[in-house]
Motif scaffolding. Structure first.
Motif, PDB file in Angstrom:
ATOM      1  N   LEU A  31       0.833  -1.201   0.000  1.00 38.64           N
ATOM      2  CA  LEU A  31       0.000   0.000   0.000  1.00 38.64           C
ATOM      3  C   LEU A  31       0.869   1.253   0.000  1.00 38.64           C
ATOM      4  N   THR A  32       0.324   2.333  -0.531  1.00 37.03           N
ATOM      5  CA  THR A  32       0.980   3.636  -0.428  1.00 37.03           C
ATOM      6  C   THR A  32       0.495   4.346   0.829  1.00 37.03           C
ATOM      7  N   ARG A  33       1.206   5.460   1.187  1.00 43.43           N
ATOM      8  CA  ARG A  33       0.763   6.255   2.336  1.00 43.43           C
ATOM      9  C   ARG A  33      -0.676   6.727   2.142  1.00 43.43           C
ATOM     10  N   LEU A  59       9.747  -2.298  10.812  1.00 40.07           N
ATOM     11  CA  LEU A  59       8.597  -3.198  10.702  1.00 40.07           C
ATOM     12  C   LEU A  59       8.020  -3.228   9.292  1.00 40.07           C
ATOM     13  N   ILE A  60       8.214  -2.145   8.528  1.00 43.03           N
ATOM     14  CA  ILE A  60       7.806  -2.116   7.130  1.00 43.03           C
ATOM     15  C   ILE A  60       8.942  -1.544   6.301  1.00 43.03           C
ATOM     16  N   HIS A  61       8.865  -1.715   4.989  1.00 46.19           N
ATOM     17  CA  HIS A  61       9.880  -1.154   4.112  1.00 46.19           C
ATOM     18  C   HIS A  61       9.270  -0.799   2.766  1.00 46.19           C
ATOM     19  N   ALA A  62       9.921   0.143   2.085  1.00 55.72           N
ATOM     20  CA  ALA A  62       9.472   0.539   0.760  1.00 55.72           C
ATOM     21  C   ALA A  62       9.825  -0.560  -0.227  1.00 55.72           C
ATOM     22  N   VAL A  63       8.866  -0.934  -1.067  1.00 59.33           N
ATOM     23  CA  VAL A  63       9.095  -2.042  -2.009  1.00 59.33           C
ATOM     24  C   VAL A  63       8.944  -1.618  -3.462  1.00 59.33           C
ATOM     25  N   GLY A  64       8.609  -0.343  -3.695  1.00 57.43           N
ATOM     26  CA  GLY A  64       8.451   0.106  -5.071  1.00 57.43           C
ATOM     27  C   GLY A  64       7.775   1.450  -5.130  1.00 57.43           C
ATOM     28  N   GLU A  65       7.365   1.813  -6.330  1.00 59.29           N
ATOM     29  CA  GLU A  65       6.674   3.080  -6.531  1.00 59.29           C
ATOM     30  C   GLU A  65       5.420   2.848  -7.361  1.00 59.29           C
ATOM     31  N   VAL A  66       4.424   3.702  -7.131  1.00 56.75           N
ATOM     32  CA  VAL A  66       3.171   3.620  -7.862  1.00 56.75           C
ATOM     33  C   VAL A  66       2.928   4.961  -8.532  1.00 56.75           C
ATOM     34  N   SER A  67       2.639   4.947  -9.810  1.00 58.22           N
ATOM     35  CA  SER A  67       2.369   6.188 -10.532  1.00 58.22           C
ATOM     36  C   SER A  67       1.002   6.723 -10.161  1.00 58.22           C
ATOM     37  N   GLY A  68       0.980   8.002  -9.792  1.00 60.21           N
ATOM     38  CA  GLY A  68      -0.288   8.617  -9.433  1.00 60.21           C
ATOM     39  C   GLY A  68      -0.737   9.667 -10.420  1.00 60.21           C
ATOM     40  N   GLY A  69      -0.189   9.615 -11.624  1.00 57.61           N
ATOM     41  CA  GLY A  69      -0.533  10.619 -12.631  1.00 57.61           C
ATOM     42  C   GLY A  69       0.441  11.768 -12.553  1.00 57.61           C
ATOM     43  N   GLY A  71       2.803  14.637 -11.049  1.00 55.66           N
ATOM     44  CA  GLY A  71       3.645  14.688  -9.866  1.00 55.66           C
ATOM     45  C   GLY A  71       4.495  13.440  -9.721  1.00 55.66           C
ATOM     46  N   PRO A  72       5.301  13.408  -8.666  1.00 51.45           N
ATOM     47  CA  PRO A  72       6.201  12.265  -8.462  1.00 51.45           C
ATOM     48  C   PRO A  72       5.427  10.998  -8.124  1.00 51.45           C
ATOM     49  N   ASN A  73       6.049   9.865  -8.413  1.00 44.94           N
ATOM     50  CA  ASN A  73       5.445   8.585  -8.059  1.00 44.94           C
ATOM     51  C   ASN A  73       5.397   8.418  -6.537  1.00 44.94           C
ATOM     52  N   ALA A  74       4.390   7.686  -6.069  1.00 48.79           N
ATOM     53  CA  ALA A  74       4.247   7.452  -4.633  1.00 48.79           C
ATOM     54  C   ALA A  74       4.940   6.156  -4.244  1.00 48.79           C
ATOM     55  N   ALA A  75       5.673   6.193  -3.126  1.00 47.04           N
ATOM     56  CA  ALA A  75       6.326   4.984  -2.630  1.00 47.04           C
ATOM     57  C   ALA A  75       5.275   4.019  -2.092  1.00 47.04           C
ATOM     58  N   SER A  76       5.482   2.729  -2.324  1.00 47.18           N
ATOM     59  CA  SER A  76       4.589   1.695  -1.797  1.00 47.18           C
ATOM     60  C   SER A  76       5.324   0.901  -0.728  1.00 47.18           C
ATOM     61  N   TYR A  77       4.578   0.426   0.257  1.00 47.36           N
ATOM     62  CA  TYR A  77       5.181  -0.197   1.435  1.00 47.36           C
ATOM     63  C   TYR A  77       4.567  -1.577   1.698  1.00 47.36           C
ATOM     64  N   ALA A  78       5.366  -2.407   2.355  1.00 52.52           N
ATOM     65  CA  ALA A  78       4.912  -3.740   2.755  1.00 52.52           C
ATOM     66  C   ALA A  78       5.521  -4.080   4.108  1.00 52.52           C
TER      67      ALA A  78
END
Length: 393
Positions: A31-33, A59-69, A71-78
Motif C-alpha cells: 500500500l501507499t501512504r 517493521l515495514i519497508h518501501a518495495v516500489g513506486e506507484v504512478s499517481g498521474g 507529480g512524483p510517483n508514490a512509494a509503496s510499502y509492505a
C-alpha cells in the motif's frame, strides 16, 4: 515490563494508529501512504507519520513506486515479513516435516528431514533444531529470525504438568517438562500439540469444517485419533488426552467383522488396512497407496466396502456421546478413501444408527503443518504488534 498507554493520551493514539496501519498492510499487502490514509480514514499527514514510525522501526519497508498521474510517483510499502518468523513442525515415527511461517501468511516450501530412529544421541532439541534449520534453508531465510515453533506430535501433552503421554514414536523425548525443556534449550517460544488436534484446526480454517458449528475429525493412519471442534475451539480434555480413540474396545456386535480385533486400532489401523488390501489383491507400497488404488476398480471398491462397516463401528460412539454436526474422515486412510469411502460409511450409519453426515477431509495435504501454521500465524503477528507498542510509547 512496559505498560500499555492510557486511552486518550498521545502515545495511545500513536499506538492505535500504528496498529491500524500494520493491520491494513497485513490484510491488503502493498500500500501507499495515501491508500493507508484512505483505508484507515485518517488524514494524509497522520498516515505519513504512521508509515515513518513503522519504517524507522524496521517493521515495514518501501518495495516500489506507484504512478499517481501528475507529480512524483508514490512509494509503496509492505510489512517486513522476515522480522519475526515461526516454524511449523510435524514429527512422526520416521520423518520431520517443517515450514516457515511469516506474518503475511506466505506459503513457504516444506522441508522433510529423515529421522535416525536408532540414534542414541537423539534429543527433542536436536529434532526441533533440525526442523528449524531444514525449514529455514528451504525458505532461504535466517534461522536466527525464528522466535516460535509449533510442534505436532503423535501423543498428548498435559497442560497442567507439561507431561507427554502416548509417545511411542518419540524415542529420546522426556515425558516430564518437555515444553520448558525445549524453550530453555532453544531460547524460543514452543507450543506442542497433538497432531490430530492441529489437523482439526486446519479443517476448520481450510477444509470442510469452515462453515460448521462443530465437527468431529476421525484420523485414520498408522494409528487412530479423534479431535472434536466445538464452535472453532478444539476440545483437548483435562489432561490433553481427549481423542485417543484407538484404545477403545470394539463391541461384541462388531466381532464378526474381525475375530482377532480387540480395539479400534486392530479394526481400522494402518497395518490392518494393508492386510485387507493384500487380501483383495492390491499390492502396494503402503496402506495409503492401497486405498488410493485405481478409482472404480473392483479390488478398490471391495476394499472400501470392507472398511466402511469397520469405520462405522468407530464412529457410532462419537455420535452417541457428542452428536456432532459433521464427522470428517481424515488422516492418510480417510484422505485416500475420499468421497466414496465417506459415502459408504454414511450408508452403514444410516442403516445402524440413523441420519448422520460423514464427509472426507477437505485439506488435501499436510493438515498437521497447516494447523500448526495457523497457530503460529497469530503468534507471529502478535509479536509484530508488540513491537508497535514499543515504538509508539
Amino acid at each position: 515490563m512496559a505498560t500499555r498507554p492510557v486511552p486518550g493520551t498521545p502515545s495511545w493514539l500513536r499506538e492505535t494508529n500504528d496498529r491500524t496501519a500494520l493491520s491494513l498492510l497485513l490484510e491488503h499487502g502493498v500500500l501507499t501512504r495515501n491508500r493507508i490514509g484512505e483505508l484507515s480514514g485518517l488524514s494524509k499527514p497522520t498516515a505519513a507519520q504512521m508509515v515513518s514510525r513503522l519504517e524507522t522501526a524496521g517493521l515495514i519497508h518501501a518495495v516500489g513506486e506507484v504512478s499517481g498521474g501528475r507529480g512524483p510517483n508514490a512509494a509503496s510499502y509492505a510489512v517486513r515479513t522476515d522480522r519475526v518468523l515461526g516454524v511449523a513442525v510435524d514429527i512422526d515415527a520416521t520423518t520431520i516435516r517443517s515450514t516457515v511461517v511469516d506474518a503475511s501468511g506466505t506459503e513457504h516450501p516444506i522441508a522433510a528431514t529423515p529421522l535416525r530412529v536408532t540414534d542414541p544421541d537423539r534429543t527433542p532439541e536436536s529434532d526441533v533444531r533440525a526442523a528449524i534449520d531444514g525449514a529455514c534453508e528451504a525458505a532461504g531465510v535466517a534461522s536466527d529470525r525464528v522466535s516460535a515453533v509449533c510442534v505436532g506430535v503423535q501423543g498428548a501433552l498435559d497442560p497442567r504438568t507439561d507431561e507427554l503421554t502416548f509417545i511411542e514414536t518419540l524415542p529420546g523425548w522426556p515425558m516430564q517438562g518437555i515444553t520448558a525443556h525445549l524453550e530453555d534449550a532453544l531460547g524460543i517460544s514452543v507450543h506442542i500439540d497433538n497432531d490430530v488436534n492441529l489437523a482439526a484446526i486446519a479443517e476448520r480454517t481450510d477444509g470442510v469444517g469452515r462453515d460448521t458449528g462443530g465437527f468431529a475429525l476421525l484420523w485414520m493412519g498408522d494409528g487412530l485419533g479423534l479431535s472434536v471442534d466445538q464452535g472453532g475451539s478444539v476440545h483437548r480434555g483435562a489432561s490433553g488426552g481427549a481423542g485417543e480413540i484407538g484404545y477403545l474396545p470394539i463391541p461384541r456386535s462388531a466381532a464378526e467383522l474381525d475375530q482377532d480385533a480387540h480395539d479400534l486400532q486392530d479394526l481400522i489401523g494402518g497395518p490392518t488396512v494393508a492386510r485387507l488390501a493384500e487380501r483383495h489383491g492390491i499390492h502396494a507400497a503402503d496402506y495409503t497407496a492401497a486405498v488410493e488404488a485405481i478409482p472404480g476398480s473392483p479390488a478398490r471398491d471391495a476394499l472400501l466396502a470392507e472398511l466402511a462397516p469397520r469405520i462405522a463401528v468407530g464412529v457410532v460412539p462419537v455420535l452417541a456421546l457428542l452428536d456432532p454436526e459433521l464427522v470428517v474422515l481424515g488422516g492418510p486412510t480417510g484422505r485416500a478413501g475420499g468421497d466414496r469411502l465417506a459415502e459408504l460409511v454414511s450408508a452403514e450409519l444410516r442403516a445402524s444408527w440413523g441420519s448422520s453426515t460423514v464427509v472426507a477431509t477437505g485439506v488435501p495435504a499436510h493438515p498437521v503443518l497447516r494447523g500448526a501454521r495457523e497457530h503460529l500465524l497469530a503468534e507471529v503477528r502478535n509479536a509484530l504488534f508488540a513491537e508497535v507498542s514499543r515504538i509508539s510509547a
